[in-house]
Design a protein around this motif. Structure first.
Motif, short mmCIF file in Angstrom:
data_model
loop_
_atom_site.label_atom_id
_atom_site.label_comp_id
_atom_site.label_asym_id
_atom_site.label_seq_id
_atom_site.Cartn_x
_atom_site.Cartn_y
_atom_site.Cartn_z
N LEU A 110 0.84 -1.19 0.00
CA LEU A 110 0.00 0.00 0.00
C LEU A 110 0.88 1.24 0.00
N LEU A 111 0.73 2.09 -1.00
CA LEU A 111 1.54 3.30 -1.11
C LEU A 111 0.65 4.54 -0.94
N PRO A 112 1.18 5.60 -0.33
CA PRO A 112 0.35 6.77 -0.05
C PRO A 112 0.01 7.56 -1.30
N VAL A 113 -1.19 8.13 -1.31
CA VAL A 113 -1.56 9.05 -2.39
C VAL A 113 -1.15 10.45 -1.97
N PRO A 114 -0.80 11.31 -2.91
CA PRO A 114 -0.44 12.68 -2.55
C PRO A 114 -1.67 13.43 -2.05
N ARG A 115 -1.50 14.21 -0.99
CA ARG A 115 -2.63 14.97 -0.46
C ARG A 115 -2.73 16.30 -1.22
N THR A 116 -3.15 16.15 -2.48
CA THR A 116 -3.33 17.30 -3.37
C THR A 116 -4.78 17.33 -3.84
N ARG A 117 -5.17 18.46 -4.41
CA ARG A 117 -6.53 18.59 -4.93
C ARG A 117 -6.78 17.60 -6.07
N ASP A 118 -5.80 17.45 -6.95
CA ASP A 118 -5.96 16.51 -8.06
C ASP A 118 -6.19 15.09 -7.53
N LEU A 312 10.79 3.01 -6.89
CA LEU A 312 10.81 2.06 -5.78
C LEU A 312 11.06 0.63 -6.23
N VAL A 313 10.54 0.24 -7.40
CA VAL A 313 10.61 -1.18 -7.76
C VAL A 313 11.40 -1.46 -9.03
N ALA A 314 11.76 -0.43 -9.79
CA ALA A 314 12.44 -0.66 -11.06
C ALA A 314 13.79 0.04 -11.16
N GLY A 315 14.19 0.72 -10.10
CA GLY A 315 15.51 1.33 -10.09
C GLY A 315 15.65 2.60 -10.91
N THR A 316 14.55 3.23 -11.30
CA THR A 316 14.64 4.49 -12.03
C THR A 316 14.96 5.62 -11.06
N PRO A 317 15.38 6.79 -11.55
CA PRO A 317 15.76 7.88 -10.65
C PRO A 317 14.64 8.30 -9.71
N ARG A 328 15.17 4.73 -0.41
CA ARG A 328 15.98 3.51 -0.40
C ARG A 328 15.45 2.52 0.63
N ILE A 329 15.08 3.03 1.80
CA ILE A 329 14.53 2.15 2.84
C ILE A 329 13.23 1.52 2.36
N GLN A 330 12.37 2.32 1.74
CA GLN A 330 11.09 1.79 1.24
C GLN A 330 11.32 0.76 0.14
N SER A 331 12.27 1.05 -0.75
CA SER A 331 12.55 0.12 -1.83
C SER A 331 13.04 -1.22 -1.29
N ARG A 332 13.95 -1.19 -0.31
CA ARG A 332 14.43 -2.44 0.28
C ARG A 332 13.30 -3.18 0.99
N ALA A 333 12.45 -2.42 1.67
CA ALA A 333 11.34 -3.05 2.38
C ALA A 333 10.37 -3.73 1.40
N LEU A 334 10.11 -3.09 0.26
CA LEU A 334 9.22 -3.69 -0.73
C LEU A 334 9.82 -4.98 -1.29
N ALA A 335 11.12 -4.95 -1.58
CA ALA A 335 11.77 -6.15 -2.12
C ALA A 335 11.76 -7.28 -1.09
N ALA A 336 12.03 -6.94 0.17
CA ALA A 336 12.04 -7.96 1.23
C ALA A 336 10.65 -8.56 1.42
N LYS A 337 9.62 -7.71 1.40
CA LYS A 337 8.25 -8.22 1.53
C LYS A 337 7.91 -9.11 0.34
N ARG A 338 8.31 -8.70 -0.83
CA ARG A 338 8.05 -9.47 -2.04
C ARG A 338 8.69 -10.86 -1.95
#
Length: 431
Positions: A110-118, A312-317, A328-338
């Motif tokens: 689950l990833l957060p949505v931006p708290r924007t009007r859009d 986060l999952v494909a290594g793009t900038p 980086r922490i989130q990316s590692r956490a996603l890979a570990a969970k996966r």
């Protein structure tokens, strides 16, 4: 807004603790991960609980209602079927996105949505689509997050309040997630509770986690800490919650420990202020039918979500404005969970690859720049195919076992290189 039906104190039902859950005394209700049950083949344990009068609520994790795309009709239908099969008074999901369609990427989280009007416009329209499709009321949960979006226009309280005003959706408040966001994003739980429409409260989640190097990980695999119970007590000072539920998803303790945690949660709820808690003026749900969200708005939201998920999952900038260390922490956490989930859905793989550590090392190397494009079962097959194409594992016997495993589950011919390797091996007498 009509008062929510009382649920009481409950626990998240999981197959690993099904027997322990059935033995819990005074259990009022349970919550089940919607994607983990089949309406036509409900687990016997859930059927026995229902016969005892224990209510069951399906909790979805894969709808991605905060995503830029409109909710998938098939996923909505599946969620509704589970609600009907379980006789549930409501269904719940998350204020989150979990995938993007362009490019096709899956977060597995689950990833957060931006708290924007859009993003709020898109979310509200998606919620209304879901409400029209579901046979029971919908409640949405605030999520825990490691990263914050740059350029947000609304606070959490403003975002949730307007969401309720515009859609009439119920709220599932996770007090463990409020604590997580205090540590990780500097958001004060008390300020959030003071600013959201608690009259829209459906129920409350309570769960454990752990802090490592200044980051709180919402693990659902640790006991509920006192600091989370303090947030629950703060909520109880403001409202008498219709229901409170303990979540536990891993490292399951004995039934006595679960009973003890439920007793501590019940004590917090029952020790709250006597009588009805005074709320602020009820939020008024808007009755006017809004116009459709412009496709340009969905496109803007989609581009931002795709850039974040791809990093986060494909290594793009990393997109500009995001905290690179947290990314980086989130990316590692996603890979570990996966890796952990794939090992659960395909438990044969660690054995074929020489044990849990060898499996994990191989999977994390595979996942570094190979995002998940489908579910976890598809991911397991893609991982096995990736190894076989590279003539891995090195042990021929292990490769034969992995080839057989892949062919049995893929239902198709293996990649050409695997065919050539298998034929060559057969020509050598299978050595």
């Amino acid at each position: 807004m009509k008062p929510m039906a009382r649920l009481g104190v409950g626990i998240g039902w999981r197959p690993e603790i099904a027997e322990a859950v059935e033995r819990l005394e005074g259990l009022d209700w349970v919550e089940v991960v919607a994607e983990n049950v089949c309406p036509g083949h409900l687990p016997e344990s859930l059927l026995r609980l229902r016969e005892r009068g224990v209510r069951v609520v399906p909790h979805g994790v894969s709808l991605g209602i905060g995503g830029a795309d409109r909710p998938d009709a098939g996923r909505l239908a599946a969620l509704g079927e589970r609600a009907v099969a379980l006789g549930a008074p409501l269904v719940t999901e998350h204020i989150a996105f979990v995938r993007t369609s362009s490019p096709a990427l899956e977060a597995g989280h689950l990833l957060p949505v931006p708290r924007t009007r859009d993003a709020l416009d898109v979310l509200c329209e998606n919620v209304r689509i879901a409400q029209d499709a579901l046979p029971v009321p919908l409640a949405l949960e605030n999520i825990a997050a490691l990263v914050s979006w740059p350029g947000e226009e609304l606070t959490e309280g403003q975002f949730l309040t307007e969401l309720v005003e515009r859609t009439g959706v119920r709220l599932l408040v996770d007090v463990a997630n409020l604590h997580t966001n205090r540590v990780n994003r500097g958001e004060d739980p008390a300020a959030v509770l003071d600013s959201i429409p608690l009259e829209a409260l459906a129920y409350v989640h309570v769960a454990g986690g752990v802090e490592r190097e200044g980051v709180w990980h919402d693990t659902h695999a640790h006991p509920v800490p006192p600091v989370v119970l303090d947030v629950l007590a703060g909520l109880r000072e403001r409202v008498d919650p219709p229901g409170v539920l303990l979540e536990r998803d891993d490292d399951f303790p004995e039934g006595e420990e679960l009973a003890g945690e439920l007793a501590r949660i019940r004590a917090v709820v029952e020790d709250g202020p006597g009588g009805a808690v005074r709320l602020r003026a009820p939020v008024a749900v808007r009755e006017e039918a809004p116009g459709p969200v412009a496709e340009a708005v969905r496109t803007r939201v989609g581009l931002g979500q795709a850039a974040l998920l791809s990093a986060l999952v494909a290594g793009t900038p990393v997109p500009e404005g995001f905290d690179r260390q947290r990314m980086r922490i989130q990316s590692r956490a996603l890979a570990a969970k996966r890796a952990s989930v794939v090992a659960k859905v395909a438990p044969e793989l660690p054995g074929i690859l020489g044990g849990p550590e060898s499996y994990r090392k191989a999977f994390l190397a595979y996942a570094r720049r190979r995002p998940m494009a489908g579910g976890y079962r598809r991911d397991a097959l893609d991982f096995a195919e990736h190894l076989l194409i590279r003539d891995l594992p090195e042990d021929p016997a292990a490769r034969r076992r992995l080839t057989a495993w892949w062919r049995e589950r893929a239902g198709a011919r293996p990649p050409r290189r695997i065919v050539r390797w298998a034929r060559a091996l057969a020509g050598r007498g299978g050595r």
